[in-house]
Design an enzyme around this catalytic site. Structure first.
Site, mmCIF file in Angstrom:
data_model
loop_
_atom_site.group_PDB
_atom_site.id
_atom_site.type_symbol
_atom_site.label_atom_id
_atom_site.label_comp_id
_atom_site.label_asym_id
_atom_site.label_seq_id
_atom_site.Cartn_x
_atom_site.Cartn_y
_atom_site.Cartn_z
ATOM 1 N N ARG A 1 0.845 -1.196 0.000
ATOM 2 C CA ARG A 1 0.000 0.000 0.000
ATOM 3 C C ARG A 1 0.874 1.237 0.000
ATOM 4 N NH1 ARG A 1 -5.455 -1.435 3.376
ATOM 5 N NH2 ARG A 1 -6.580 -1.617 1.422
ATOM 6 N N GLN B 1 -1.308 2.478 -6.179
ATOM 7 C CA GLN B 1 -2.724 2.792 -5.993
ATOM 8 C C GLN B 1 -3.599 2.133 -7.054
ATOM 9 O OE1 GLN B 1 -3.085 7.044 -5.893
ATOM 10 N NE2 GLN B 1 -1.586 7.274 -4.265
ATOM 11 N N ASP C 1 -4.187 -1.690 -6.274
ATOM 12 C CA ASP C 1 -4.602 -2.050 -4.926
ATOM 13 C C ASP C 1 -6.026 -2.595 -4.935
ATOM 14 O OD1 ASP C 1 -5.012 -2.323 -2.253
ATOM 15 O OD2 ASP C 1 -4.492 -0.270 -1.709
ATOM 16 N N SER D 1 -8.166 -2.155 -1.685
ATOM 17 C CA SER D 1 -8.834 -0.860 -1.554
ATOM 18 C C SER D 1 -10.050 -0.780 -2.474
ATOM 19 C CB SER D 1 -7.853 0.277 -1.871
ATOM 20 O OG SER D 1 -6.863 0.372 -0.876
ATOM 21 N N TYR E 1 -2.371 0.239 7.580
ATOM 22 C CA TYR E 1 -3.247 -0.262 8.628
ATOM 23 C C TYR E 1 -2.899 0.408 9.955
ATOM 24 C CZ TYR E 1 -4.549 -4.026 5.419
ATOM 25 O OH TYR E 1 -5.012 -4.737 4.347
#
Length: 917
Positions: free
Chosen positions: A156, A161, A164, A167, A262
């Site tokens: 991450r 992006q 991912d 996500s 996280y």
């Protein structure tokens, strides 16, 4: 015979080894990608959408899809056939070279065999794997010498992006959680006051400010609920606040920032305070949505049974962590049931319940990952490395690949250059101003204000004393008033309109064409060097004008929705026709109203900037910009009264440039529009350089008798310098945004000393330029400063990362305004001075606004020739401190980036469900 066979086999192996050692990878055309049907219970997603299949086939892959694989996602077999895929059975698909799945391989009850047993030898598998929880699956895949890319292990970091998938799915789960909660809740989400009585709004508590939590907060808020959010990370709480939710905090100060986006496990004292807060909230809220997960571990239980039983009857709880055990003690994973009057939603397949959208986003993630890890145009190849830097593509590859040729390489070793510590949450502008105001005494505040006005008024007196003539004084007046108007025009601009506003100001700055037209001469063709430079300036300015306005229009079209009312923008031809046509009629009647035309054009340009500040008036703003530029060009031609031959030369140059600009702007991909603005912008800088040099050549014979000669020379020199920086800096910005150049900052050794030396050399060249009256020295100095400024534009812009290029372009846009002002002073042209001051001051303010939007608190100076030099220094300082958006991997900051980043490439992805078209 056996010996011959053995010999032939050895020769074949030797040749294969030699070929593979020479060429890395396998040609795409020799590889088949298989898309099997998901057999996990209630799984409706498919790994590749038809659009994704089409992208792979275009790249060279062969694609086979299992019959019925996409039916649950509303993708029929015919859809796949239409884009070039072959429809085959389960065994044939699983025997492909590359297998793409959603769920990890499992036992197929229909065939009585594990899916992995149907793989060919040495395949590549791309899927959610969760290697830490599935060691037996890894052993089975190792038997087939499989190379495994785990979509759940994509690091991450900023560069990843687009790949991912966690996500992407969390975003869908967060949205769906609110929809399900609303469906099972017995009241409106929004509060209402009706004749039948008052309905209070629903109160929603969201635990966890990651992608799922923020998606839930945004959806619940948009439905009218009162939203509260809790997270152990300060940055995530800030994101809740930015979405209109109330951030909840405990009294204990402890950072929850962890690795990989996280939150980390908190101390015992913090957890106790947290549980007290949750217990109190349970008695007040109507809906609870939880999203808290710890990678590789059971989800933490945050709501005990007694807390849930204290909730009002009819309340709803949605546990998005149900698959990992759940955050709510009373959750039953995979089930919907009612406990003590509280509806529990513990579904573990929320993304699958929006199968079409989830499949589309997951497909996009896979396609982007494949293109990133194997950028070669001919061969499929990637090489996981054990030594890699944080946030690089090597980091993404090594983290994603959990097995290579049957060898388990999970977990990945830690990357080098990991950012140390959590980034300090930057304070808002209001907070900083409040703190600053608190430290300043009333006397000092008043004294500072009085000193500023004293300095300003004294400067006015000084300019009046040194003014060479009345024309210069009038021009300074025009410059000052226009600058003030530009300063106040863009303060209220909507963040989403940053790009269109920058684009329209860029198009208006194409009025550098006026300078070219004024200096043009000859007949059908120019007759000397200054005239040639002038026609070239008019030509490239026309490219910028036509292309810039069309780019703005295409950007604004991205906001259009099918439900929007029809538009009649062609009616703006009426005021444009009256303005230009009326001037033509007045000119034919013997009236000379060029100055009033310039005033009208200037006011239209002011209206353009003001119009682009809000969505409702954005199209009007673009139309006013076109009218202003058209009126300015018409007044320039009318004032010059060129011969028919010269008019033909002017019209030809402008028409050719405009046609080229329109063609480029029309054919460019939507996602490339922001960088096209930078490319067009470089033309403004080049036009300014050409005009200033041409003006010096033309005016040189009159310097001996002209009392304003020194002023003319100074303005020509400064205009050349500004234009050179704008030209090269814009090209570097374009290269970084387009991907032609490496987006990483180019931090040359001693770069600050280099830039300072270039600046000193540029301004030092003004000494011989002003002292020596010879033509050769003047032209040499202008050529030198144009070269030095161009180099300076490269070194300054290259030192800034690609993610920050939009702000750099805005600064350069402001620079072009000052270059336009220089032309106005050179040519004694009110229009150029008005428009230049507007663009210069508004661009400077827009740069400041964008810096605040990106949380860059920089020392923002308005000094004309120095603020671009300080700009990369400030960026580099922010990055060293960890404040730069491109260096923050957490989910909450990623969402903030998506919310606040003005770039249309990102905005377009948001508006179209994550698919770049």
């Amino acid at each position: 015979m056996p010996l011959i066979a053995i010999w032939l086999s050895s020769v074949q192996l030797t040749l294969s080894y030699l070929i593979l050692s020479t060429l890395k990878g396998i040609p795409y055309k020799q590889l088949t990608v298989g898309v099997p049907k998901e057999i996990f219970e209630n799984e409706k997603r498919v790994a590749l959408s038809p659009a994704g299949v089409q992208a792979l086939i275009k790249q060279g892959f062969n694609v086979v899809v299992e019959s019925g694989a996409g039916e649950a996602s509303k993708f029929s077999d015919d859809h796949y056939r239409e884009v070039g895929a072959k429809i085959q059975g389960t065994k044939e698909v699983l025997a492909s070279d590359v297998i793409v799945k959603v769920r990890a391989p499992m036992h197929n009850p229909a065939l009585g065999v594990h899916e992995a047993d149907l793989f060919k030898t040495a395949p590549t598998l791309i899927s959610f794997i969760y290697p830490a929880q599935n060691p037996d699956l890894l052993k089975k895949l190792a038997e087939k010498r499989t190379t495994v890319l785990a979509m759940d292990q994509v690091p991450r970091v900023t560069i990843a992006q687009g790949y991912d998938a966690l996500s992407s799915m969390a975003n869908i789960a967060g949205y769906k959680a609110v929809v399900l909660a609303a469906n099972h809740f017995g009241r409106f989400f929004t509060g209402q006051i009706t004749a039948a009585g008052k309905v209070p709004p629903a109160k929603v508590l969201i635990i966890g400010g990651g992608v799922a939590g923020l998606a839930s907060a945004g959806a619940a808020k948009s439905m009218g609920a009162v939203v509260r959010g809790f997270d152990t990370r300060a940055a995530a709480l800030e994101q809740f606040k930015s979405l209109g939710a109330e951030p909840l905090e405990v009294d204990i100060k402890e950072s929850g920032e962890g690795q990989g986006g996280y939150a980390k496990e908190m101390s015992k004292e913090f957890i106790e305070a947290e549980m007290k807060l949750f217990a109190k909230q349970c008695q007040d809220v109507d809906i609870i949505i939880t999203t808290a997960l710890i990678p590789g571990k059971k989800a933490p239980v945050l709501f005990k049974k007694d807390m849930i039983e204290s909730m009002k009857e009819g309340s709803v709880v949605v546990d998005l962590a149900a698959e990992a055990g759940g955050n709510i003690e009373t959750t039953k994973p995979g089930e919907l049931y009612v406990h003590k009057g509280v509806t529990h939603i513990g579904y573990t397949d929320l993304p699958s319940r929006m199968a079409t959208q989830a499949s589309t986003l997951y497909s996009n993630n896979i396609i982007k990952l494949l293109k990133a890890i194997s950028p070669d145009k001919e061969n499929f190849y990637f090489d996981p490395k054990d030594q890699f830097d944080y946030g690089t593509l090597d980091h993404v590859i090594r983290g994603t690949v959990v097995m290579k040729d049957g060898k388990v390489i999970f977990p990945a070793p830690p990357p080098n250059n990991i950012p140390q510590g959590a980034p300090v949450k930057p304070k808002t502008v209001a907070e900083l101003e409040a703190e600053k105001a608190a430290t300043i005494t009333p006397f000092r505040k008043t004294m500072t204000s009085a000193s500023v006005y004293t300095t300003g008024l004294a400067s006015m007196l000084g300019l009046g004393i040194v003014s060479p003539n009345n024309a210069f004084t009038q021009m300074v007046t025009t410059f000052g008033l226009a600058g003030i108007v530009g300063y106040h025009t863009v303060w209220g601009v909507t963040p989403a309109l940053h790009s269109p506003l920058m684009s329209v100001t860029n198009a208006i700055s194409g009025l550098t064409a006026v300078g070219g037209l004024v200096l043009m001469g000859g007949t059908y063709f120019p007759e000397n060097a200054p005239q040639s430079l002038a026609v070239l300036s008019a030509f490239i300015s026309s490219v910028n004008i036509a292309g810039g306005f069309l780019v703005t229009q295409r950007m604004l079209d991205m906001f259009k929705r099918p439900t929007d009312p029809p538009e009649y923008n062609y009616l703006y031809l009426l005021p444009g026709g009256v303005f230009v046509g009326g001037y033509a009629a007045a000119l034919s009647g013997g009236y000379s109203i060029e100055q009033m035309m310039y005033l009208g054009s200037g006011l239209c340009c002011v209206g353009a900037l003001a119009g682009l500040s809000t969505q409702g008036t954005a199209r009007l703003g673009n139309a006013l910009g076109m009218i202003g530029v058209a009126g300015g060009l018409a007044a320039t031609l009318g004032g010059l009264k060129p011969s028919p031959e010269l008019l033909a030369q002017m019209s030809g140059a402008m028409a050719l440039g405009g046609t080229i600009g329109l063609t480029i702007a029309k054919r460019i991909q939507i996602t490339d529009l922001p960088q096209l603005v930078a490319a067009f912008h470089s033309l403004v800088g080049l036009a300014a350089v050409l005009t200033c040099v041409a003006e010096y050549m033309i005016e040189y014979p009159h310097f001996a008798t002209d009392p304003a000669a020194n002023l003319t020379k100074i303005v020509a020199y400064l205009g050349t310098y500004i234009g050179g920086v704008t030209f090269s800096g814009s090209l570097i910005a374009y290269g970084k945004l387009q991907g032609i150049l490496n987006s990483a900052p180019l931090l040359l050794p001693g770069r600050h000393a280099l830039n300072a030396g270039l600046l000193a050399a540029s301004f030092g060249g003004m000494i011989p330029y002003m002292i020596d009256p010879s033509y050769t020295t003047g032209i040499t100095c202008l050529g030198s400063v144009s070269a030095l400024s161009a180099i300076m534009g490269v070194t300054l812009t290259a030192a800034i990362g690609g993610a920050d290029m939009p702000v750099v372009i805005t600064v350069l846009n402001s620079y072009s305004g000052w270059a336009l002002c220089a032309e106005g002073f050179l040519l004694n042209n009110n229009l150029l001075t008005i428009v230049g001051a507007l663009i210069g001051s508004s661009g400077a303010i827009l740069s400041y606004i964008m810096c605040v939007t990106f949380f860059f608190w920089i020392i923002y100076t308005q000094i004309l020739f120095l603020y671009l030099y300080f700009f990369p220094l400030c960026f580099s300082k922010q990055k060293e401190q960890g404040n730069c958006s491109s260096h923050q991997p957490s989910d909450s900051l990623l969402c903030d980036f998506l919310i606040q980043f003005f770039s249309y490439k990102i905005l377009f992805v948001q508006l179209h469900g994550g698919e770049i078209k």
